[in-house]
Scaffold this motif. Structure first.
Motif, PDB file in Angstrom:
ATOM      1  N   GLU A  74       0.655  -1.145  -0.042  1.00 33.57           N
ATOM      2  CA  GLU A  74      -0.027   0.011   0.072  1.00 33.57           C
ATOM      3  C   GLU A  74       0.883   1.262  -0.014  1.00 33.57           C
ATOM      4  OE1 GLU A  74      -2.805  -0.284   3.279  1.00 33.57           O
ATOM      5  OE2 GLU A  74      -3.835  -1.867   2.345  1.00 33.57           O
ATOM      6  N   THR A  75       2.152   1.276  -0.014  1.00 34.81           N
ATOM      7  CA  THR A  75       3.055   2.491   0.444  1.00 34.81           C
ATOM      8  C   THR A  75       3.479   2.635  -1.209  1.00 34.81           C
ATOM      9  OG1 THR A  75       5.006   1.198   0.613  1.00 34.81           O
ATOM     10  CG2 THR A  75       3.722   1.608   2.558  1.00 34.81           C
ATOM     11  N   LEU A  76       3.416   1.873  -2.128  1.00 36.83           N
ATOM     12  CA  LEU A  76       3.911   2.134  -3.416  1.00 36.83           C
ATOM     13  C   LEU A  76       3.203   3.390  -3.931  1.00 36.83           C
ATOM     14  CD1 LEU A  76       4.598  -1.457  -5.226  1.00 36.83           C
ATOM     15  CD2 LEU A  76       6.274   0.195  -4.658  1.00 36.83           C
ATOM     16  N   MET A  77       1.997   3.446  -3.844  1.00 32.75           N
ATOM     17  CA  MET A  77       1.443   4.772  -4.733  1.00 32.75           C
ATOM     18  C   MET A  77       1.764   5.942  -4.091  1.00 32.75           C
ATOM     19  SD  MET A  77      -0.554   5.474  -7.210  1.00 32.75           S
ATOM     20  CE  MET A  77      -1.628   4.327  -7.555  1.00 32.75           C
ATOM     21  N   ASP A  78       2.022   6.116  -2.711  1.00 32.25           N
ATOM     22  CA  ASP A  78       2.525   7.292  -2.047  1.00 32.25           C
ATOM     23  C   ASP A  78       3.950   7.556  -2.824  1.00 32.25           C
ATOM     24  OD1 ASP A  78       0.157   7.640  -0.950  1.00 32.25           O
ATOM     25  OD2 ASP A  78       0.659   6.797   0.894  1.00 32.25           O
ATOM     26  N   ARG A  79       4.612   6.543  -2.506  1.00 27.43           N
ATOM     27  CA  ARG A  79       6.115   6.632  -3.012  1.00 27.43           C
ATOM     28  C   ARG A  79       6.142   7.132  -4.424  1.00 27.43           C
ATOM     29  NH1 ARG A  79       8.266   0.908  -1.741  1.00 27.43           N
ATOM     30  NH2 ARG A  79      10.011   1.559  -2.886  1.00 27.43           N
ATOM     31  N   TYR A  80       5.259   6.403  -5.586  1.00 26.32           N
ATOM     32  CA  TYR A  80       5.480   6.833  -6.751  1.00 26.32           C
ATOM     33  C   TYR A  80       4.932   8.331  -7.137  1.00 26.32           C
ATOM     34  CZ  TYR A  80       4.321   6.894 -11.767  1.00 26.32           C
ATOM     35  OH  TYR A  80       3.981   7.233 -13.038  1.00 26.32           O
ATOM     36  N   LEU A  81       3.921   8.712  -6.379  1.00 25.60           N
ATOM     37  CA  LEU A  81       3.170  10.142  -6.324  1.00 25.60           C
ATOM     38  C   LEU A  81       4.226  11.172  -6.026  1.00 25.60           C
ATOM     39  CD1 LEU A  81      -0.349   9.555  -5.702  1.00 25.60           C
ATOM     40  CD2 LEU A  81       0.636   9.713  -7.912  1.00 25.60           C
ATOM     41  N   SER A  82       4.944  10.551  -4.960  1.00 29.27           N
ATOM     42  CA  SER A  82       5.949  11.542  -4.366  1.00 29.27           C
ATOM     43  C   SER A  82       7.105  11.750  -5.220  1.00 29.27           C
ATOM     44  CB  SER A  82       6.606  11.388  -2.804  1.00 29.27           C
ATOM     45  OG  SER A  82       7.229   9.877  -3.142  1.00 29.27           O
ATOM     46  N   GLY A  83       7.196  11.252  -6.270  1.00 31.38           N
ATOM     47  CA  GLY A  83       8.348  11.276  -7.297  1.00 31.38           C
ATOM     48  C   GLY A  83       9.296  10.177  -7.196  1.00 31.38           C
ATOM     49  N   GLU A  84       9.327   9.181  -6.276  1.00 32.32           N
ATOM     50  CA  GLU A  84      10.322   8.119  -6.183  1.00 32.32           C
ATOM     51  C   GLU A  84      10.359   7.317  -7.493  1.00 32.32           C
ATOM     52  OE1 GLU A  84      11.267   4.399  -3.158  1.00 32.32           O
ATOM     53  OE2 GLU A  84       9.897   6.011  -2.548  1.00 32.32           O
ATOM     54  N   GLU A  85      11.249   6.838  -8.061  1.00 33.71           N
ATOM     55  CA  GLU A  85      11.215   6.024  -9.133  1.00 33.71           C
ATOM     56  C   GLU A  85      11.162   4.383  -8.409  1.00 33.71           C
ATOM     57  OE1 GLU A  85      11.724   4.801 -13.220  1.00 33.71           O
ATOM     58  OE2 GLU A  85      11.566   6.784 -12.197  1.00 33.71           O
ATOM     59  N   ILE A  86      10.096   3.927  -8.797  1.00 34.64           N
ATOM     60  CA  ILE A  86       9.917   2.531  -8.594  1.00 34.64           C
ATOM     61  C   ILE A  86      10.956   1.264  -9.136  1.00 34.64           C
ATOM     62  CG2 ILE A  86       8.181   0.757  -7.783  1.00 34.64           C
ATOM     63  CD1 ILE A  86       7.749   3.154  -6.258  1.00 34.64           C
ATOM     64  N   GLU A  87      11.439   0.576  -8.436  1.00 37.47           N
ATOM     65  CA  GLU A  87      12.338  -0.460  -8.973  1.00 37.47           C
ATOM     66  C   GLU A  87      11.765  -1.390  -9.987  1.00 37.47           C
ATOM     67  OE1 GLU A  87      14.160  -2.888  -6.231  1.00 37.47           O
ATOM     68  OE2 GLU A  87      15.507  -1.216  -5.316  1.00 37.47           O
TER      69      GLU A  87
END
Length: 720
Positions: free
Chosen positions: A248-261
């Protein structure tokens, strides 16, 4: 797919693919996790067969598209397909991709053969849903998607024929998303060189697979312009994958600009695809090979293995559950026959999906069938010995020593096996819960060209019915016609072709609607049966009154004789004679129903009267009463429930009124479907399976149940 794939989510098969094209057990080590059972689903003309051959060519099974094996293309397994130039039956085509065995199940896309489609979905664990970039999404395509939805089938969408001059990939992709939902998202975009599609661009990795030099792609990084053009699509894809993630943390990380592996995205994508909640889209061209490497990687990496799919419920022969079985080669043997054909040399050839255990050559098995008595398939239990165990490749069979849980094999020279039967161990007989079989609703009346042909037809009919559970065979006891209940016109053609191929000379005729007769007004008559032939004579006189009853009331016989003018022991004889005449009819030769007959008088002779004489007098009295009254013909009426998309409701209702139909209601069937309830005379339903399909672009279906008999209007067309 794997995180190490060179195209973001695709690793191109290496040279070993061609070398291992026989999909032999040595390649995949006989392990269920190394098997993929993939159904190719799509409407007729979508390009499934060409795509199948492209995949076979990519893995070295075919040397070229359209290669011939044993006189037919390798994907043809039914002679009717060759004659009619369309896929009408399920066929299995195994290929090897590195260490994975993929059983491709080519299913028919024509509505008449939905039974084989359902059999293919039963045997498969995932589906490639093929949509033509030329023809797009129509009502028939949507109906096929619903068939997959109904069984919860994981699937990927293949947009085929992208190099056709009239292809419109973007429009068809949008149509798929509108018809199938927001979880339909592309993994790749076509790459054009000088106006022609030369490769695919991976949205996750930014790598381009270039097919410009042949069917084996060459990979290169995407240019800056290519990356910019794909940025919006890439973002939508990543958001769609993350929405399906258990993290559930992936969306917040992605929207914050983090590059998902990339590895994380691919792992979540694979999980979502295998679970049937995400449907990736891949563009392909069977002619140039564009997209075949990506498809092979998707099937082996993202589609579920048999271990990840539940085994259908299993019971013992008494109907008691044996618990949930798993896809374990060491478990109890459970397999299901998904298709049966008749070969002139091999006898019955049965495609079997093994759900549990291991089937070995020369083993003793138990065959159990649920039976479809109304279609000529009786419940049966028998023991057989497996003497020929084969691996199917279309119409070609190759001997194998065993078949493990999760795999598909062919059995030959078994005497009692039919489609839908369960194969289990002789010492532990089991029964798999049957799948839903469509109801045949189009009648075709047939007879042999001669009396000798009638005998041949009867023998051949059993063989044809044994291999086709969607066919219902009926000998109508009233009209004495042999009726083949088929799914539609194309299905009827295939059935008749199969009969003719067995040497049957037959002809079709109009189906006779079984009518009834009844009295429209009261009548009275006298039946006099008096014969003197020297010696013992025949003497019986009876007087009757006939009155009509309400529809469905049946028959009543009332004895109102007074004074013993008809001896009591002859009363039953009169009733028997009346009943026999009712079965024969009194006007048009149809059974008489819904009347009350009163015996009010008569005469007997002490020597010449007999049971036979009073039976004859009773029959004669009913005929005389009919000649003095008006006889009303009654036709069968069925309660019909029609399921159609909302866009076709008006056309269907208008058509019903032209069929003397009486609508009794409408209701929502979920989604964009409406159910229409109506009462329709059977004479108007003889070709309704075909005509409803034409009215609704192949999407309308109906079911019917006999309701009652009603008077035939004076100007109504009656097939009698």
């Amino acid at each position: 797919m794997s995180a190490k794939g060179t195209n973001g989510s695709v690793k191109a098969p290496g040279r070993s693919t061609t070398e291992r094209a026989d999909a032999s057990p040595g390649v995949w080590a006989g392990r269920p996790e190394n098997i993929r059972n993939v159904a190719l689903v799509g409407r007729s003309g979508s390009g499934k067969t060409m795509l199948t051959e492209a995949l076979l060519a990519a893995t070295g099974v075919l040397t070229r598209i359209g290669s011939i094996v044993d006189g037919t293309t390798v994907s043809d397994s039914d002679p009717s397909e060759i004659h009619q130039q369309r896929s009408v039956a399920l066929s299995v085509l195994p290929i090897a991709v590195d260490d994975i065995k993929v059983n491709l199940l080519d299913t028919p896309g024509y509505p008449d053969f939905v039974g084989d489609l359902r059999a293919g979905l039963r045997a498969a664990d995932a589906a490639l849903f093929v949509v033509s970039a030329v023809d797009g999404v129509d009502a028939a395509t949507t109906a096929l998607w619903s068939e997959c939805d109904r069984v919860g089938m994981p699937r990927a969408v293949v947009i085929s024929r992208i190099d056709h001059p009239r292809a419109n990939y973007d429009a068809v992709l949008a149509a798929c998303q509108q018809a199938f939902g927001n979880s339909v998202l592309p993994l790749y975009l076509p790459v054009r060189t000088s106006g022609a599609i030369s490769g695919l661009r991976g949205l996750l990795s930014g790598t381009v697979s270039d097919y410009g030099t042949g069917r084996t792609p060459v990979y290169r990084p995407a240019t800056a312009d290519e990356l910019a053009d794909a940025e919006a699509s890439r973002g939508t894809l990543i958001e769609g994958i993350i929405a399906e993630s258990e993290d559930e943390t992936l969306m917040d990380r992605y929207l914050s600009g983090e590059e998902i592996e990339l590895g994380t995205l691919i792992a979540d994508l694979e999980t979502a695809v295998a679970g049937g909640s995400f449907f990736p889209v891949l563009p392909t061209s069977a002619e140039t090979g564009v997209g075949t490497a990506e498809l092979l990687e998707l099937m082996t990496g993202a589609f579920p293995s048999p271990l990840e799919r539940p085994v259908p419920p299993v019971t013992d022969l008494g109907g008691r559950s044996v618990g949930r079985l798993s896809c374990d080669p060491a478990g109890p043997l459970v397999g299901e026959v998904v298709r049966t054909t008749i070969d002139s040399f091999l006898g019955r050839v049965c495609l079997v999906r093994i759900f549990s255990g291991t089937l070995r050559e020369n083993s003793n098995i138990h065959v159990a069938g649920h039976g479809l008595a109304d279609r000529g398939h009786q419940d049966h239990d028998s023991d057989e010995r497996v003497t020929h165990l084969q691996s199917p490749l279309g119409s070609t069979l190759r001997p194998v020593p065993s078949c493990i849980a999760g795999d598909i094999c062919a059995l030959t020279k078994l005497s009692s096996v039919e489609t839908g039967d369960t194969i289990s161990d002789k010492e532990q007989p089991l029964l798999v819960q049957e799948w839903d079989m469509p109801e045949p609703l189009m009648p075709v009346a047939v007879q042999g060209a001669s009396r000798a042909d009638d005998d041949t037809l009867a023998r051949s009919m059993g063989k044809v019915a044994a291999v086709d559970p969607t066919l219902r065979v009926e000998r109508n006891p009233e009209t004495h016609q042999l009726i083949l209940w088929c799914m539609g016109e194309a299905h009827a053609e295939v059935v008749l072709d199969r009969l003719r191929s067995q040497g049957v000379k037959l002809q079709t005729m109009d189906v006779i609607t079984p009518l009834r007769e009844t009295f429209a007004a009261p009548a009275s008559a006298r039946g006099r049966y008096v014969k003197q032939s020297g010696g013992h004579g025949q003497y019986a006189i009876c007087e009757i009154e006939v009155e009509p009853l309400e529809r469905g009331a049946g028959f009543e016989f009332v004895n109102n004789v007074v004074g013993g003018v008809v001896p009591g022991h002859y009363i039953g004889s009169v009733e028997k004679g009346v009943r026999e005449q009712m079965q024969k009819g009194v006007s048009a030769g149809f059974p008489v129903v819904d009347i009350r007959v009163r015996l009010v008088g008569g005469k007997a002779h002490s020597v010449d009267s007999s049971d036979a004489a009073f039976q004859a007098a009773g029959a004669l009295a009913l005929r005389e009463a009919a000649s003095a009254s008006r006889i009303q013909l009654l036709e069968p009426v069925s309660a019909v429930t029609i399921s159609v998309p909302d866009t076709h409701v008006g056309a269907v209702m208008t058509d019903l009124s032209s069929r003397r139909g009486h609508m009794t209601g409408t209701s929502s069937a979920g989604g964009d479907l409406t159910e229409i309830s109506a009462e329709i005379p059977d004479a108007e339903l003889l070709r309704y399976a075909i005509e409803l399909r034409a009215l609704t672009a192949g999407t309308g279906v109906f079911r019917r149940t006999y309701l009652r008999h009603e008077p035939v209007p004076s100007k109504a067309p009656v097939n009698a």
